[in-house]
Design an enzyme around this catalytic site. Sequence first.
Site: not given
Ligand code: GLN
Ligand code: ZN
Length: 764
Positions: A699, A731, A610, A520
């Site tokens: 994921h 996410c 990060e 990646r």
């Molecule tokens: N709004 C973005 C999505 O839903 C957030 C992505 C992330 O947090 N990496 O893809």
């Molecule tokens: Zn996220």
Amino acid sequence: MVTTHNLGFPRIGRNRELKFALEKYWKGEQTEHALLETADTLRQQHWQDQSQLDWIPAGDFSLYDHVLDTSFMLGNVPERVAVLAGSELDSYFRVARGRSPADKSACGCVHAGEMTKWFDTNYHYIVPEFSSETRFALNANRLLEQIRQAQAVHSQVKPVILGPVSYLWLGKSKDGSGKLELLEELLAVYAQLLNELKSAGIDWVQIDEPVLVMELPEPWKHALRQAYYQLQTTPVKLLLTTYFGQLQDNLQLACELPVAGLHLDAVSAHDEVAKVIDWLPAHKTLSLGIVNGRNIWKTDLTATLDWLEPVHDRLQDRLWLAPSCSLLHVPVDAASETKLDREIHSWLAFAVQKLHEVAILAKALNHGRESVAGMLRNNQAAIVSRWQSSRVHQLPVKARLQEVTNALGNRRSPYHQRAIVQRERFRLPLFPTTTIGSFPQTQRIRQTRRDFRAGQLAQADYRRAMQQEIEHCVREQEALGLDVLVHGEPERNDMVEYFGEHLDGFAFTEFGWVQSYGSRCVKPPVIFGDVKHAQPITTEWIQYAQSLTSKPMKGMLTGPVTMLNWSFVRDDQPRSETCLQLALAIRDEVLALEQAGIRMIQIDEAALREGLPLRKSQWNNYLDWAIRAFRIAANGVADQTQIHTHMCYSEFNDIIEAIARMDADVITIETSRSDMELLDAFDRFQYPNEIGPGVYDIHSPNIPAVDSIVQLLGKAARRIPPERLWVNPDCGLKTRTWEEVKPALSNMIAASRQLADQFAAQAS
Ligand code: GLN
Ligand code: ZN
């Protein structure tokens, strides 16, 4: 004479050859032999690229990750993998990613080694696993083979190995036993390794101990002493190598350890150079990393020589020059960027150019500045053009920055008052459901974007196609019964790049890829100049999406800190200042959305954590300016407008107070993989606003069961008052398919309703 060398070269290849070879091999479309051949060719190319140096590195190349290579070299292969049949490469990829191409059945796989960030970079390594049972056994074949290859093309070859103390530090004890208990046995294997290297004709060995820039507990400092006192009896010269920061309270220790040489990151620890020279015993070599290995800007060679010449006068032959750290963190070759604006291009140096800079500096020291006069002149011209460029410096942006006050970051009323008007306005059910923003990025969506970029699709057709995607997404969400909707982000290739492309001050490379993990890579945008919001970026899409539904539509933006942390940032002003410019630009977009009638706005800060510095003592400084930037971006809105934010990564128990200071009305966070462990922080700290702990892991392709979500929510409801609890995935859903997303969200909504019913029953 000064000596030149390099700490490590990017592995992935100018055209990401390694990535494509790996992925083909994993899919079974290519043999092991073909993969290894690509790796050989790349190494040859990389040594060729480094041939102007006195010493070239060997062993810095890796098929996946150099920490994982170290584990294999030391014989520390997890038991669950070691017992399986197959070649060494099969074992290697099983640890790296849970499976090898030999594992035919969909889940003949084992669980992969944990992956985590390499210090404060965006490179991820595979975490070594330890227990009291761990035994080491040397297998240096891979390294020896690479050394032989390097020796065939260059006379001076310096193997790169990860030092024993950093290796232990970076690993994880699986049974709670102390990692340092393994040191003694580990050192025996390192001693054996160094002896083998000597037999292979090696003189100098680069031994990386980046832990020296961390705040080290006393036993770890002691471990460093023990390690290097023991290894000093081996027959090679050790170049003890540190990078990514200052040595601070480890400075004296680093200087005193009984090794032949020390490498210091003279970019981030520039202020320590003089002190190190004072402390360093007179027989030791000092390698200075004078070219930044973490950014893509040309070095100011004249300014560097100005301070380096007196250092050289003092150290003479004891001075070595190199980039500050491995060049793993920059793209390969700026010469590949033929489409980039010429002026901006003239300011850039990727790995190949950085090594050239090292060579020029060495020549200037060895033979006088006249010997490289032309090159110094060209370099100076580029540096001056960057300083003076009107593309970099926009007076209105600077003037606006002057006027920023903290008040700009304050909402009109405190959360508890805003909550009342917002509740009135939105009338959401208990445990409202929503998503994080993106929905599946189908082949069709990607193709439409590609066609538009390639000029094969007219603007109007593109807009219509995207509107259809948005409409589809909104209809699906309504059918599912979500409470707060999103437009789905079909128009975005990447959450930072998309906004960067619409702001002044950003440039984009074509081949500026940097390895993130395994195959990646990321291609960070380049922030070269003052950042300015030119016109609304998202309003048209979001307004269109809102026009399709009576439910609230969340506008979706990327926050200033994330934009900063996922870009190559200009080095001519503090990061905090660039961040503030980004904040003002995003603020303009927030206000434009509000103006356009959007009543909920989410500002993602996926990468806020990060950016934390390596030393905890510097965290507050970072958090202060980062949180201030977020507040300035977000908090210009009316009380009635609801601000959401989102963060990935579950480990932020230690910064929860800072996150509360962002004062977002709602925060959604990744928690499901940690089984809501994250919420332990809430026992200690009363998070004041609303929160949506992610209830399922996006994921994974698995569909979460209603029961498991109810259970997770139940755990959350014990810490967070029910009227402040939201329900959402971990996410964004862009990497998933609709077939996965629909049942998963449907279960999530069912779980929310079930819990709401429970609460209603309890209340009555
Ligand atoms: N709004 C973005 C999505 O839903 C957030 C992505 C992330 O947090 N990496 O893809
Ligand atoms: Zn996220």
